[in-house]
Design an enzyme around this catalytic site. Structure first.
Site, PDB file in Angstrom:
ATOM      1  N   VAL B  76      70.850  39.824  39.526  1.00  0.00           N
ATOM      2  CA  VAL B  76      71.788  39.645  40.855  1.00  0.00           C
ATOM      3  C   VAL B  76      70.747  40.731  41.840  1.00  0.00           C
ATOM      4  O   VAL B  76      69.933  41.784  41.418  1.00  0.00           O
ATOM      5  CB  VAL B  76      72.979  40.116  40.852  1.00  0.00           C
ATOM      6  CG1 VAL B  76      74.067  39.397  39.994  1.00  0.00           C
ATOM      7  CG2 VAL B  76      73.066  41.887  39.960  1.00  0.00           C
ATOM      8  N   PRO B 113      74.538  41.200  28.836  1.00  0.00           N
ATOM      9  CA  PRO B 113      74.140  40.854  30.244  1.00  0.00           C
ATOM     10  C   PRO B 113      75.105  40.773  31.208  1.00  0.00           C
ATOM     11  O   PRO B 113      74.829  41.042  32.492  1.00  0.00           O
ATOM     12  CB  PRO B 113      73.783  39.362  29.753  1.00  0.00           C
ATOM     13  CG  PRO B 113      73.234  39.489  28.481  1.00  0.00           C
ATOM     14  CD  PRO B 113      74.240  40.298  27.834  1.00  0.00           C
ATOM     15  N   VAL B 118      71.126  45.284  36.139  1.00  0.00           N
ATOM     16  CA  VAL B 118      70.452  44.466  36.534  1.00  0.00           C
ATOM     17  C   VAL B 118      70.323  43.071  36.230  1.00  0.00           C
ATOM     18  O   VAL B 118      69.484  42.365  36.499  1.00  0.00           O
ATOM     19  CB  VAL B 118      68.680  45.032  35.934  1.00  0.00           C
ATOM     20  CG1 VAL B 118      68.753  46.506  36.492  1.00  0.00           C
ATOM     21  CG2 VAL B 118      68.694  44.808  34.696  1.00  0.00           C
ATOM     22  N   GLU B 119      71.383  42.728  35.463  1.00  0.00           N
ATOM     23  CA  GLU B 119      71.518  41.197  35.064  1.00  0.00           C
ATOM     24  C   GLU B 119      72.806  40.557  36.019  1.00  0.00           C
ATOM     25  O   GLU B 119      72.316  40.400  37.215  1.00  0.00           O
ATOM     26  CB  GLU B 119      71.465  41.268  33.679  1.00  0.00           C
ATOM     27  CG  GLU B 119      70.504  41.688  32.964  1.00  0.00           C
ATOM     28  CD  GLU B 119      70.422  41.475  31.235  1.00  0.00           C
ATOM     29  OE1 GLU B 119      70.816  40.478  30.842  1.00  0.00           O
ATOM     30  OE2 GLU B 119      69.833  42.440  30.611  1.00  0.00           O
ATOM     31  N   MET B 120      73.935  40.612  35.360  1.00  0.00           N
ATOM     32  CA  MET B 120      74.987  40.085  36.313  1.00  0.00           C
ATOM     33  C   MET B 120      75.829  40.978  36.789  1.00  0.00           C
ATOM     34  O   MET B 120      76.604  40.644  37.746  1.00  0.00           O
ATOM     35  CB  MET B 120      75.717  39.101  35.233  1.00  0.00           C
ATOM     36  CG  MET B 120      74.523  37.924  34.742  1.00  0.00           C
ATOM     37  SD  MET B 120      75.343  37.056  33.462  1.00  0.00           S
ATOM     38  CE  MET B 120      76.081  35.505  34.182  1.00  0.00           C
TER      39      MET B 120
END
Lengths: 697, 309
Positions: B76, B113, B118-120
């Site tokens: 994101v 995740p 840093v992911e969702m």
């Protein structure tokens, strides 16, 4: 009984609960125990499989390691299953917590050692593959006589031995030869690259082998096995106590069941006993239902059944009644009455009846019955006569009292047996006390009985309607011809106004409670009639009346209330058959005399007249029976009898009254004999009013 | 028929016992299709991320071997990931998940995740809140799980069911193992080299890897960078530095770039790096080509679940 039932219910419920508890507890424990044991076995299996796979991975050049990674995961899963088994978290197993955690640490250590082993094993395996493959290349790369051949060969051999024997002492030799290789001056780039590569692998083996062998040793140490076995043993040790609890419960249950069985057996025995008691009772009841308990003869039920079931093809029935039994009971008491009944129950069993299948019954009170089969009427009559005679001559003795008994027998061959016989017997007894009668349809007893009922019914109505009145017959002084007293006689007035004399209803009434009413009404009327009259008057009482307490009380009440009248009253006592209670009579006379009453003996000279007792009683008057008087003109015997009575009365100082004086001749003759008073149609008939007249003789 | 069913697995074990590689099953019998299809929707849905732009599929593309062709994935707000995204295909056969094996199974992995910054960049609560506002999802979950309220537990369960179905069967090599075809000359030689050079020591089993950890740089030291989460990040044991899960080689030709640090741009380069660091050898160009040829035979069919209606 209800309490026992409740107790049984509670016990039953308790057992069911206990069994359910036992079953659930046992099942749950077994399941939990199995879960734990299964986890132990799974771990054990798991560990063994893994050991085998590790061995395989060490031996085979090409090996699929999936089984090892799967085995590691399984170890964790199986351990988690064991650790989470609910049983192990119960209080008694808490001591296993530490060893259990210890096992977990061991497994984690083992897994991480195994991971490390796989890493090192891959390198070492590959290095050996490389060394074995690349030594062949040395022949091409280096001159045949180069020393490096020897060095490489020695190194590979030593390393192989080391790997096989897991012994790093070979490393020293390897180092010496590795130095030789390093000292070797490469002639070209290829030789240089070879030396570098081979050094790389040898170095790898050198650097990692001690760690590798340490890990292999650790993996082979069977630490998990030891911990697992120890844990399992400890677990089983603790579980034993749980098994003991279950065993105890089982024994308890067994005891409970055995107890229940014993209780059931006891109850069965008790009910058996109760049963036999009931059987005895039933027999007794059956006996009572069919037999008379006093005499042991068959009872009226049995008689009815015998008649109903037609046990006799041509029956003849003898009904036997004890004459005046009620009075025997009254006089001597019921103990003697019972004794007489028992004696008679045996006495009636004459051997002469035996040929005619006799059955003997006590039908109630003083009635006995005999059923006979196909006996000719004449024979029945003569047998009855024999029975009457045998009883009559039998002396019943009890406590020095001798009693004579007579019986009456009715013979009947027509149904209804008992009713017919009873009817004919009662009818005949009115006339004669000792009797044998034969029932026949021609007697028209039923009509007579209906007539009797009618008479009693009209009498009852008359008492209720106050149609009972006294008639008065004057009694004349034979010397002066003057009326000295009146005898009160009962009359019933019919609704139509007809006057009915006592002969039509008095005997019948004497057998019913109406008689007492009648007597009461008469006493009341007579006292009322003479209350304000100066005349003497007399009323009739029987010996039986003297024994009637209620009637006597009523009479005494009248005497008390009318003391003046009482002094003018004369009681005419009528002698009764068979009965003369001298004590009661004396008592009665004394009582009456205390009120100033006079006492007369009625109908003297007939029946049981007894001169001896007359002397004992303070009697004022003797009334000579009319049947003697009516015959003194025609029969000298009667004349002399009357004369004797008069003489006797004069001796005692007792006045005499002659009844049935119907002519002047009779009156004169009586006067001549010295009879004090006369009474009869010659003077005046009884009538409703008090006649006033004087007779000139 | 029942006897045959019992007999077949036995036969298969016997036949492949000597081969260190096992073929993937051609059909899956343990998949609840309803759940898997629901998982497929969730897997593709970007609304499960904070900015509603990133889905699972963003970094595990179905057409790129289940992995991400980029060196690092972008989460994101275009945040860069810290490691090269591994393939989601055949992940059910991994002995552990993530490069450093920090998740024991897919359920544990799936939560990662969603919540990673840093992911969702979401939380279970946020995801639940978002899904429960969506009437379509509510109907679907009601149908599949018989629940009125969607929970994270069910979300993960559906996704895992979908991932379990992401298996790529019938690669040329699997069919060779089953005796259905003969490999080409270069493939055969490549497989022989794969074994003789020692690749097989770590890359074996049903997933040709993914059943053990190994150090990157077994014989020569590989540069260590703390940014990559290795085993050491987890255990702090010195010998765990640069240790990662051995990656699967299935569909490896589709999942470039290679290694945790995406340092190899193609298969040949990756083979060379491995030979140098982990086999301790110098490999010839010819051998690289042969091994690459073998590796390409590991490309399987697209998972059936993807094309189901």
């Amino acid at each position: 009984m209800r309490r026992n039932l409740f107790l049984a219910l509670v016990l039953g419920l308790f057992s069911v609960l206990l069994i359910s508890y036992y079953y659930l507890h046992q099942r749950s424990f077994s399941q939990q125990y199995k879960t734990v044991i299964n986890s132990f076995h799974a771990l054990q299996n798991n560990y063994d499989t893994l050991s085998y796979e590790i061995l395989k991975s060490a031996l085979y050049s090409y090996n699929n390691q999936d089984a090892i990674s799967q085995g590691m995961q399984n170890l964790n899963i199986n351990y988690a299953n064991l650790y989470n088994a609910p049983l192990l978290h119960e209080e008694q197993y808490l001591s296993l917590d530490y060893p259990l955690i210890d096992l977990g640490i061991n497994i984690a250590d083992f897994n991480s050692a195994l991971e490390h082993y796989l890493m090192l094993n891959a390198g070492i395996k590959n290095s050996f593959v490389f060394l074995l493959n690349y030594t062949e290349n040395t022949h091409n790369l280096f001159a045949p006589d180069a020393t490096i051949h020897t060095d490489v060969n020695v190194i590979v051999t030593e390393l192989s031995n080391m790997r096989r024997l897991l012994d790093d002492k070979h490393l020293r030799t390897v180092n010496e030869h590795l130095e030789n290789i390093h000292d070797f001056a490469p002639e070209n780039e290829e030789q240089k690259a070879f030396i570098e590569t081979i050094s790389l692998h040898i170095n790898y083996i050198q650097n990692n082998f001690s760690e590798f062998s340490a890990i292999v040793a650790k993996l082979q140490s069977k630490e998990i096995d030891t911990v697992l076995v120890g844990l399992k043993e400890n677990f089983n040790l603790i579980a034993q106590t749980d098994f003991v609890l279950i065993d105890t419960l089982a024994i308890l249950l067994l005891l409970l069941i055995v107890t229940a069985l014993i209780v059931i057996v006891l109850l069965l025995i008790r009910s058996q006993r109760e049963n036999s008691r009931l059987k005895v009772l039933k027999k007794e009841l059956e006996y009572i239902a069919n037999f008379d308990t006093l005499t042991s003869l068959l009872n009226r039920n049995s008689f009815n059944r015998a008649v109903l079931t037609k046990q006799y093809q041509k029956p003849t029935f003898l009904l036997i009644n004890i004459n005046e039994f009620k009075h025997i009971n009254d006089l001597y008491g019921s103990d003697i009455g019972d004794y007489i009944l028992q004696e008679i129950s045996q006495l009636i069993k004459l051997p002469i009846f035996d040929a005619y299948k006799p059955t003997y019954f006590r039908l109630g009170g003083d009635d006995f019955g005999i059923l006979l089969e196909s006996i000719p009427d004449k024979k029945a009559m003569s047998f009855a006569e024999a029975l009457t005679q045998s009883i009559k001559h039998f002396i019943f003795v009890d406590n020095d009292i001798e009693i004579n008994i007579t019986i009456s027998i009715a013979i009947n061959t027509e149904a209804p047996f008992l009713e017919n016989a009873d009817m004919v017997l009662k009818h005949s007894k009115k006339e004669k006390s000792e009797t044998i009668v034969f029932f026949s349809k021609e007697l028209k007893l039923k009509e007579q009985i209906q007539n009797n009922i009618n008479v009693l019914q009209s009498l009852s109505n008359a008492i209720e309607d106050k149609r009972i009145i006294p008639y008065f017959q004057p009694i004349i002084d034979l010397q002066s011809g003057k009326i000295v007293k009146y005898e009160a006689l009962v009359r019933q007035i019919s609704p139509e106004g007809k006057v009915i004399g006592p002969y039509e209803f008095l005997d019948l009434a004497a057998q019913t409670p109406l008689y007492r009413e009648l007597t009461k009404v008469m006493i009341e009327h007579v006292f009322a009639a003479f209350a304000d009259k100066p005349y003497r008057f007399s009323i009739n009482l029987s010996m039986r009346d003297l024994l009637d307490v209620e009637l006597m009380a009523m009479l005494e009440e009248q005497l008390k209330n009318n003391p003046e009248s009482a002094k003018r009253l004369e009681i005419e006592l009528l002698e009764s058959e068979n009965l003369f209670d001298i004590q009661a009579t004396e008592h009665f006379i004394t009582l009456l005399k205390s009120y100033g009453c006079h006492i007369a003996i009625d109908d003297f000279g007939t029946g049981y007249s007894n001169f001896s007792y007359l002397a004992k009683l303070s009697v004022d008057t003797l009334k000579i029976d009319g049947s003697l008087i009516s015959k003194i003109m025609t029969d000298d015997k009667y004349y002399k009898t009357v004369k004797t009575i008069v003489h006797y009365a004069e001796t005692l100082g007792v006045e005499t009254v002659a009844e049935f004086v119907e002519s002047r001749e009779v009156a004169l003759r009586l006067k001549e004999i010295g009879v004090t008073y006369g009474q009869g149609y010659y003077f005046d008939k009884p009538q409703a009013t008090l006649v006033q007249k004087e007779i000139i003789l | 028929m029942d006897k045959l069913k019992l007999f077949l697995p036995f036969l298969a074990t016997a036949l492949f016992a000597l081969e260190p590689i096992a073929p993937l099953p051609t059909t899956l019998n343990d998949i609840d299709l309803e759940k898997a299809k629901l998982g497929r929707i969730l897997f593709l849905d970007p609304s499960l991320s904070s900015d509603q732009k990133i889905s699972c599929h963003s970094c595990h593309g179905f057409d790129t071997g289940g992995a991400d062709p980029r060196s690092v994935s972008l989460g994101v707000q275009n945040r860069e990931g810290d490691i090269q995204s591994p393939t989601v295909y055949n992940s059910r056969y991994n002995f552990k998940q993530f490069w450093n094996g920090r998740a024991n199974n897919l359920s544990e992995q799936a939560n990662g995740p969603f919540t990673a910054h840093v992911e969702m960049n979401m939380s279970a609560e946020k995801i639940e809140a978002r899904l429960n506002q969506n009437s379509t999802y509510k109907t679907l979950f009601k149908k599949v799980y018989k629940v009125d309220r969607i929970t994270m537990h069910n979300v993960v369960d559906a996704i895992v069911e979908f991932e379990n179905a992401l298996v790529t069967p019938n690669s040329r090599f699997d069919r060779y193992l089953r005796g259905e075809l003969t490999l080409s000359e270069s493939e055969q030689q490549g497989y022989a080299k794969f074994k003789s050079l020692g690749c097989i020591t770590c890359h074996n089993g049903i997933n040709i890897g993914s059943n053990a950890f190994q150090k990157m740089g077994l014989f020569r030291k590989y540069p260590y960078k703390a940014q990559y989460q290795d085993r050491y990040a987890l255990t702090k044991k010195e010998y765990h530095k640069n240790v990662y899960k051995v990656p699967t080689l299935r569909n490896i030709s589709l999942t470039a770039p290679y290694f945790h640090d995406a340092s190899a741009k193609d298969l040949e380069e990756a083979i060379g790096t491995m030979a140098r660091y982990n086999l301790g050898i110098t490999i010839s160009k010819e051998d690289i080509a042969l091994v690459a040829s073998f590796l390409k035979s590991l490309e399987g069919e697209r998972p059936a679940i993807l094309d189901m209606p």
